[in-house]
Design an enzyme around this catalytic site. Structure first.
Site, PDB file in Angstrom:
ATOM      1  N   HIS A  56       0.836  -1.209   0.000  1.00 24.43           N
ATOM      2  CA  HIS A  56       0.000   0.000   0.000  1.00 24.43           C
ATOM      3  C   HIS A  56       0.870   1.259   0.000  1.00 24.43           C
ATOM      4  CE1 HIS A  56      -3.223  -2.825   1.336  1.00 24.43           C
ATOM      5  NE2 HIS A  56      -3.870  -2.106   0.439  1.00 24.43           N
ATOM      6  N   HIS A  91       1.082   1.532  -5.774  1.00 23.48           N
ATOM      7  CA  HIS A  91      -0.265   0.940  -5.815  1.00 23.48           C
ATOM      8  C   HIS A  91      -1.287   2.030  -6.190  1.00 23.48           C
ATOM      9  CE1 HIS A  91      -3.945  -1.124  -4.717  1.00 23.48           C
ATOM     10  NE2 HIS A  91      -4.166  -0.261  -3.734  1.00 23.48           N
ATOM     11  N   HIS A 127      -7.002   7.011  -2.730  1.00 22.26           N
ATOM     12  CA  HIS A 127      -7.840   6.007  -2.065  1.00 22.26           C
ATOM     13  C   HIS A 127      -7.154   5.231  -0.928  1.00 22.26           C
ATOM     14  CE1 HIS A 127      -5.855   2.802  -4.281  1.00 22.26           C
ATOM     15  NE2 HIS A 127      -6.479   1.950  -3.475  1.00 22.26           N
ATOM     16  N   ASP A 128      -5.815   5.217  -0.864  1.00 21.95           N
ATOM     17  CA  ASP A 128      -5.129   4.529   0.255  1.00 21.95           C
ATOM     18  C   ASP A 128      -4.139   5.474   0.940  1.00 21.95           C
ATOM     19  OD1 ASP A 128      -6.222   1.975   0.479  1.00 21.95           O
ATOM     20  OD2 ASP A 128      -5.038   1.178  -1.183  1.00 21.95           O
ATOM     21  N   ASP A 165      -9.058  -1.576  -7.709  1.00 27.12           N
ATOM     22  CA  ASP A 165      -8.288  -1.845  -6.493  1.00 27.12           C
ATOM     23  C   ASP A 165      -7.889  -3.322  -6.373  1.00 27.12           C
ATOM     24  OD1 ASP A 165      -7.136  -0.868  -4.209  1.00 27.12           O
ATOM     25  OD2 ASP A 165      -8.958  -0.967  -2.980  1.00 27.12           O
TER      26      ASP A 165
HETATM   27  N1  LIG Z   1      -5.629 -12.335  -0.936  1.00 26.30           N
HETATM   28  C1  LIG Z   1      -5.476 -11.307  -1.768  1.00 26.30           C
HETATM   29  N2  LIG Z   1      -5.996 -10.125  -1.439  1.00 26.30           N
HETATM   30  C2  LIG Z   1      -5.821  -9.100  -2.308  1.00 26.30           C
HETATM   31  C3  LIG Z   1      -5.103  -9.238  -3.527  1.00 26.30           C
HETATM   32  N3  LIG Z   1      -5.095  -8.038  -4.154  1.00 26.30           N
HETATM   33  C4  LIG Z   1      -5.770  -7.178  -3.364  1.00 26.30           C
HETATM   34  N4  LIG Z   1      -6.211  -7.816  -2.251  1.00 26.30           N
HETATM   35  C5  LIG Z   1      -6.994  -7.254  -1.131  1.00 26.30           C
HETATM   36  O1  LIG Z   1      -8.012  -6.440  -1.683  1.00 26.30           O
HETATM   37  C6  LIG Z   1      -7.932  -5.208  -1.022  1.00 26.30           C
HETATM   38  C7  LIG Z   1      -8.444  -4.046  -1.810  1.00 26.30           C
HETATM   39  O2  LIG Z   1      -8.278  -2.894  -1.010  1.00 26.30           O
HETATM   40  P1  LIG Z   1      -6.831  -2.515  -0.443  1.00 26.30           P
HETATM   41  O3  LIG Z   1      -5.959  -2.061  -1.546  1.00 26.30           O
HETATM   42  O4  LIG Z   1      -6.987  -1.644   0.740  1.00 26.30           O
HETATM   43  O5  LIG Z   1      -6.285  -3.933   0.112  1.00 26.30           O
HETATM   44  C8  LIG Z   1      -6.436  -5.009  -0.749  1.00 26.30           C
HETATM   45  C9  LIG Z   1      -6.095  -6.379  -0.251  1.00 26.30           C
HETATM   46  O6  LIG Z   1      -6.469  -6.543   1.090  1.00 26.30           O
HETATM   47  C10 LIG Z   1      -4.568 -10.510  -3.845  1.00 26.30           C
HETATM   48  O7  LIG Z   1      -3.936 -10.742  -4.878  1.00 26.30           O
HETATM   49  N5  LIG Z   1      -4.772 -11.489  -2.913  1.00 26.30           N
HETATM   50 ZN   LIG Z   2      -5.963   0.020  -2.595  1.00 24.84          ZN
END
Ligand SMILES: Nc1nc2c(ncn2[C@@H]2O[C@@H]3COP(=O)(O)O[C@H]3[C@H]2O)c(=O)[nH]1
Ligand SMILES: [Zn+2]
Length: 494
Positions: free
Chosen positions: A204, A208, A244-245, A351
């Site tokens: 994050h 990203h 967004h993050d 996302d």
């Molecule tokens: N297990 C898993 N979770 C993911 C993956 N990509 C995104 N996420 C989850 O999806 C969420 C989307 O919001 P965030 O970016 O806050 O945090 C991200 C992660 O927690 C992935 O490849 N694997």
């Molecule tokens: Zn995100």
């Protein structure tokens, strides 16, 4: 003033812009001007004329919808008070009398419009000296699903978010439309990048944010949803994606709640991080040196803020099921699609989009995310807390968890995005069937349908391939998911 007198005054005031419009149209016919610039100015003039026409004739807003108040029974002030106090709608702040645009200022605004556009274009090219060839090379792929944000980050010396955001703002002509001062934009983006590196997260971070901003742009283009949007909505989408993050702590919301963190206390355990991202980002705008939205009108600012809040809060994964279910029901029951809900779903999809991209990208994001999860697991162990799912560095079946994430979260979301986009875009094509097939909008929309169809097969191809890659790793008992992924440099078609 008597009614007839008022009509005469309005007629006199209208004379000059009508002449101006006619002159501009003549210029268009002899085609000795920049078509796009002239077109924008015509639109600008028309909207000012419309504003003059509607000025003072419209109620502040329709409170009846929410409270079902009959205007002949309830006075306007009371309706406004009821609506602003007991509904979720934010009442646009009415202008103070001295702020009402007088006609002279409208004429000046039309004249200034052309001047301001040129001025902004010049200011941007002056403030953005020639970009290195490597950066320009990377940015050539901006409209492609396979755009490599890691490569952009490398060639821009770690400024992928700043570089990409400026490029997209210019590409969508939002800098001139919303008069975004270049110095503010640069300062704002420096602040944003600083916030993204506050907690040195493996996943994050600003890369990203750049990735999600690019993906939102690409989704809007590839699905054609862009053609149904206002410029303000496009600005809201790019802004929401970029912030967004912001200041993400590298932990999950549950971690904040269990550890009774400061943020959990402030936001009462509700969408703890997402509430912080949006609140802290709007705080950057409180400083005039970084306020990129300073030239938006109050109604524009309120609309943008409301959209951005809804979109960023929609990235809280705990709202995934509800969001998907609500949009599915909406499509099945042929209801009209709420724009804010559609845009929220697009940001949410962006996302979680890397598993729907090439293995060369997906396999670089996965170890970053896992490292962040494992760091949280280490902290939980240190604090004597139970280690959260997927956060145990010794005991997490990464391949299996990725297959499940793709199958149960990513694929249904992208399938919904494709269905939703068809529902939004196909009526736009039907609206232009009367138009000549040589008309540029008609042609653009035809291309869009082709894009939409090919986009569905593109993301499906990637999710299928990524699942098989994880499956192969599982079968071969490969537990290390890092080395190979970091060395991938595969090229894509998209
Ligand atoms: N297990 C898993 N979770 C993911 C993956 N990509 C995104 N996420 C989850 O999806 C969420 C989307 O919001 P965030 O970016 O806050 O945090 C991200 C992660 O927690 C992935 O490849 N694997
Ligand atoms: Zn995100």
């Amino acid at each position: 003033m008597a009614c007839n007198e008022l009509v005469n005054v309005k007629k006199t005031l209208l004379h000059s812009p009508i002449c101006r419009l006619k002159r501009m149209l003549q210029q268009l016919e002899v085609s000795d001007v920049d078509f796009e610039e002239l077109k924008r100015n015509l639109e600008f003039t028309a909207s000012l004329l419309e504003a003059l026409y509607t000025d003072g004739t419209q109620p502040p807003f329709d409170a009846d919808d929410d409270l079902q108040l009959r205007s002949d029974v309830v006075p306007v002030e009371v309706r406004d008070w009821l609506a602003s106090t007991f509904t979720q709608r934010v009442q646009p702040i009415s202008r103070r009398p001295e702020e009402k645009p007088r006609f002279r200022s409208i004429v000046h605004a039309v004249q200034a419009g052309i001047f301001v556009e040129r001025m902004f274009r010049k200011a941007y090219s002056a403030a953005m000296p020639d970009q290195p060839a490597d950066v320009l090379n990377c940015l050539r792929d901006l409209d492609r699903w396979s755009f490599d944000v890691f490569a952009l980050d490398a060639v821009s010396s770690g400024h992928s978010l700043k570089t990409l955001f400026i490029e997209l703002i210019i590409k969508h002509q939002l800098n001139s439309r919303f008069k975004v001062p270049i110095s503010c934009l640069i300062s704002f983006l420096c602040e944003l990048e600083r916030g993204y590196s506050k907690h040195t997260n493996a996943y994050h971070n600003h890369t990203h944010a750049a990735d999600v901003t690019h993906t939102v742009h690409c989704l809007l283009m590839r699905t054609g949803v862009l053609y149904s949007m206002t410029e303000l909505e496009v600005l809201a989408c790019l802004f929401a994606a970029a912030i967004h993050d912001y200041e993400h702590t590298g932990n999950t919301n549950n971690f904040h709640i269990y550890t009774r963190s400061e943020l959990a206390m402030i936001y009462n355990d509700h969408s703890v991080q997402e509430s912080h991202h949006v609140s802290a980002a709007f705080r950057i705008l409180q400083d005039e040196n970084t306020n990129i939205l300073m030239n938006l009108t109050r109604p524009e600012w309120l609309e943008l803020r409301s959209l951005v809040i809804e979109m960023v809060l929609g990235t809280d994964m705990s709202s995934h099921v509800l969001q998907v279910k609500a949009m599915r029901t909406c499509l099945q029951q042929h209801e009209s699609i709420d724009k804010a809900k559609a845009l929220s779903l697009i940001l949410h999809a962006a996302d979680i989009s890397h598993p729907a991209k090439s293995w060369s990208l997906h396999s670089r994001w996965t170890p970053r995310l896992m490292e962040e999860f494992f760091t949280q697991g280490d902290k939980e162990a240190e604090l004597g807390l139970a280690i959260s799912p997927l956060c145990d560095r010794q005991n997490t079946p990464v391949a299996q968890s990725q297959i499940a994430f793709i199958e149960f979260i990513v694929e249904p979301t992208f399938s919904l995005i494709s269905d939703m986009s068809e529902k939004i875009v196909i009526p736009l094509i039907q609206d232009t069937t009367d138009a000549s097939p040589t008309c540029s909008r008609y042609r653009e929309l035809q291309w869009t349908v082709a894009d939409l169809v090919s986009f569905r097969s593109l993301w499906m191809r990637h999710t299928e391939e990524n699942k098989s890659r994880w499956m192969a790793k599982m079968k071969n008992g490969v537990s290390d998911f890092r080395d190979e992924s970091e060395t991938q440099t595969g090229q894509e078609t998209a």
